[in-house]
Design an enzyme around this catalytic site. Structure first.
Site, PDB file in Angstrom:
ATOM      1  N   SER A 481       0.854  -1.181   0.000  1.00 11.87           N
ATOM      2  CA  SER A 481       0.000   0.000   0.000  1.00 11.87           C
ATOM      3  C   SER A 481       0.902   1.248   0.000  1.00 11.87           C
ATOM      4  O   SER A 481       1.671   1.429  -0.942  1.00 11.87           O
ATOM      5  CB  SER A 481      -0.956  -0.040   1.196  1.00 11.87           C
ATOM      6  OG  SER A 481      -1.994   0.889   1.049  1.00 11.87           O
ATOM      7  N   HIS A 591      -7.504  -5.882  -0.667  1.00  7.49           N
ATOM      8  CA  HIS A 591      -6.360  -5.139  -0.147  1.00  7.49           C
ATOM      9  C   HIS A 591      -5.790  -5.763   1.127  1.00  7.49           C
ATOM     10  O   HIS A 591      -4.631  -5.524   1.473  1.00  7.49           O
ATOM     11  CB  HIS A 591      -6.794  -3.694   0.133  1.00  7.49           C
ATOM     12  CG  HIS A 591      -5.674  -2.721   0.274  1.00  7.49           C
ATOM     13  ND1 HIS A 591      -4.823  -2.403  -0.762  1.00  7.49           N
ATOM     14  CD2 HIS A 591      -5.249  -1.975   1.336  1.00  7.49           C
ATOM     15  CE1 HIS A 591      -3.936  -1.514  -0.356  1.00  7.49           C
ATOM     16  NE2 HIS A 591      -4.164  -1.229   0.909  1.00  7.49           N
TER      17      HIS A 591
END
Length: 619
Positions: A481, A591
């Site tokens: 990320s 994610h």
């Protein structure tokens, strides 16, 4: 810890206490079934434990105020989560709900007769409400920017609704689905308070407020108009408490959560904790009160401290969590229990103030060393080094966390332990932009990605490389990320310092992120500013021609936070130039792969990471 040791991790989750009954949820990855297993366990005052339920996966347990029942969420097989209730003195749990898309955590009414919960309700014709598959559904008409979220999916055709269920299993919808609801609590035996978007979400907003509604249904009314994002309301000591931030417009990023108090009629909201120095951690659970104050968890230099904040405010007293991470906590007014994670344990249940802890099974771990130093501008840097066995010098992996307003902590970190067991020294920095070091520290990277954060990361790496047990000639960089962003950025601007890079679920280009990410419509402007040229200057993809080291692009197929196109654009840019690069895509994952993805994918990812570093750092 080896990749296959994932299935040996026994991780405690939520905890509840009433008198001598202490219940903790336990989760263990099952590699054979590719699922997570675990029920509720009872914890005795001497720290011993015994199974209390035997479901596939039981959690979010709540003991009724009268101490007679336990309500909890149960997931059976691949079915949706439902609410169950069981008597505290034993007996088979009874299912209370059968909601199509699953039920959220239960919240007991003060009289112990009803439970409030939130559940999404699908539009007719969608999400299994007919026998046709999803490919036969009607097209979605999208008119708002906040129409989807990672790991959930599309939102507007299955809004969350507030429900109430009796102990006989009679379920009633309290809200009608015309607006989002979350975080319900009881104001009294007949009235609920909940969180909803500003003006009940008539337009996109990052602000949320507190509303009240009769538990029997009806029109909600505004209770507290907040100053930013609001969450986790509860009633204690004759007042209404909640967590909240302060911001205007879209400037919601890197804001410390504080404890607030208002009168029960919503008047006179006041922040009780300092906006700069106290950052309340919502991931550790709902704040609760005892006779002396409010118990909550504060993020502080990598520690997650359980504190008691006086009812009239202040920094609070630290109860536990120094050089540790409190993951959950509960009190019945006299006994305080907490789930405490340390560098060598995913978590143990602690009877706070007694020294008694459980001895839940763990895995072999490697030593963790705290690092401190200074950046080139004199700013203090802080983090950790996880060391392999032996004297070294060991090859080094610099691992940057996501967020950026998150943190590496004193808690157990499975990734670092896997890499250290394989022979790598792992550097874990908390650069400017991280949480837990003051709000100004978190906001220091707004409009400045690739500047002071880079200085901090490399300065802490230099502290580690000054040690004799770390090999400065064999260094790799990785992260996910924001950590993936930093990996890409360092590879372009400081590639000479690294032998290879592993960039995972990264933000590489803010221009396309703004339209493809579930949060892109505000996040890119909030951190980088609205100027396209400024966003381009802060995008690693802009400098892809400077990347020449071996580069792994790793992503999840269904990541809607940092979408797959971010990986594809970087991979194509590097491959076209002949850079030694690979792309690894995990099917069906979002994610959160590294934390809550399918157990087999987590193991396969570990194996791929180790193969990559063995190829470039051990050769």
């Amino acid at each position: 810890m080896r990749p296959e040791d994932l299935q040996l991790l026994t991780t405690p989750g939520t905890v509840a206490v009433s008198g001598d009954l202490v219940l903790v949820s336990i989760t263990t990855p099952d590699l054979d079934e590719n699922a997570y297993r675990g029920g509720l366990h009872r914890v005795f005052p001497d720290g011993t434990t015994t199974p209390w339920t035997h479901g596939d996966r039981d959690n979010a347990q709540r003991i009724s105020p009268d101490g007679k029942h336990v309500a909890f969420v149960r997931v059976t097989g691949k079915s949706k989560p439902q609410l169950y209730v069981a008597p505290v003195d034993g007996g088979e749990p009874r299912r209370l709900t059968d909601v199509k898309l699953g039920a959220g955590a239960p919240v007991w009414s003060p009289d112990s007769q009803r439970l409030a919960f939130v559940a999404r309700v699908a539009e007719e014709g969608r999400y299994g409400t007919t026998d046709d598959g999803p490919e036969a559904e009607a097209p979605r008409r999208i008119t708002r920017l906040d129409y989807r979220v990672d790991d959930v999916g599309f939102l507007l055709d299955r809004r969350p609704r507030l429900h109430v269920v009796t102990l006989d299993g009679e379920v009633a919808e309290v809200t009608d689905g015309s607006f989002d609801v979350s975080d319900p609590a009881w104001l009294d035996e007949s009235t609920l308070v909940f969180v909803a978007p500003r003006d009940l979400g008539v337009t996109e907003t990052l602000h949320s407020d507190l509303y009240r509604v009769s538990a029997d249904g009806g029109s909600p009314s505004l209770l507290v108009r907040a100053t930013g994002e609001t969450s986790m309301p509860f009633v204690a000591n004759g007042s209404l408490f909640y967590l909240g931030t302060e911001f205007t417009g879209i400037d919601a990023v890197a804001r410390n959560n504080g404890l607030w108090k208002a009168a029960l009629d919503g008047s006179s909201p006041t922040r009780l904790t300092d906006v700069e120095t106290v950052d309340v951690d919502r991931l550790s659970g709902q704040p609760v009160a005892d006779a002396s104050g409010v118990l909550l968890v504060v993020r502080n230099r990598g520690a997650l401290e359980l504190r008691r904040i006086p009812f009239d405010g202040g920094p609070g007293e630290v109860l536990t969590g120094t050089s540790a991470a409190v993951r959950a906590f509960a009190t019945d007014g006299s006994t305080v229990v907490a789930v405490v994670s340390t560098p060598d344990s995913p978590g143990q249940v602690e009877f706070v103030g007694t020294g008694v802890r459980t001895s839940l099974s763990s895995v072999p771990t490697r030593r963790v060393v705290e690092l401190t130093g200074s950046a080139s501008d004199g700013y203090p840097v802080h983090g950790w080094l996880v060391l392999p066995d032996g004297d070294g010098p060991h090859p080094v992996v610099l691992a940057v966390h996501g967020g950026p307003f998150m943190y590496h902590s004193w808690g157990f970190f499975d990734e670092a332990q896997v890499y250290a067991t394989a022979g790598y020294a792992v550097v874990l920095p908390n650069p400017r932009g991280s949480a837990g070091y003051g709000q100004a520290h978190g906001q220091a990277v707004i409009g400045k990605f690739g500047t002071v954060d880079v200085d901090d990361v490399l300065s802490l790496l230099d502290v580690a490389l000054a040690r004799e047990d770390c090999d400065a000639e064999r260094v790799g960089v990785m992260g996910g990320s924001y950590g993936g962003f930093m990996t890409s950025w360092l590879s372009a601007h400081h590639g000479e310092r690294f032998r290879a890079a592993w960039s995972e679920r990264a933000v590489n280009a803010w221009d396309s992120f703004g339209g493809s990410s579930d949060i892109g419509y505000f996040f890119a402007d909030a951190y980088c500013g609205p100027d396209p040229e400024a966003q381009r200057a802060m995008s690693p993809l802009t400098y892809a021609e400077k990347i020449n080291l071996p580069f792994a692009v790793v992503h999840s197929e269904h990541d809607w936070r940092c979408p797959l196109e971010q990986a594809q654009r970087m991979f194509v840019a590097l491959k076209r130039r002949g850079v030694e690069s690979e792309m690894l895509i995990f099917p069906g994952e979002g994610h959160e792969l590294t934390r809550s993805g399918q157990p087999r994918h987590r193991k396969q990812r570990f194996e791929a990471v180790l193969e990559w570093w063995d190829r470039y750092l051990k050769a």
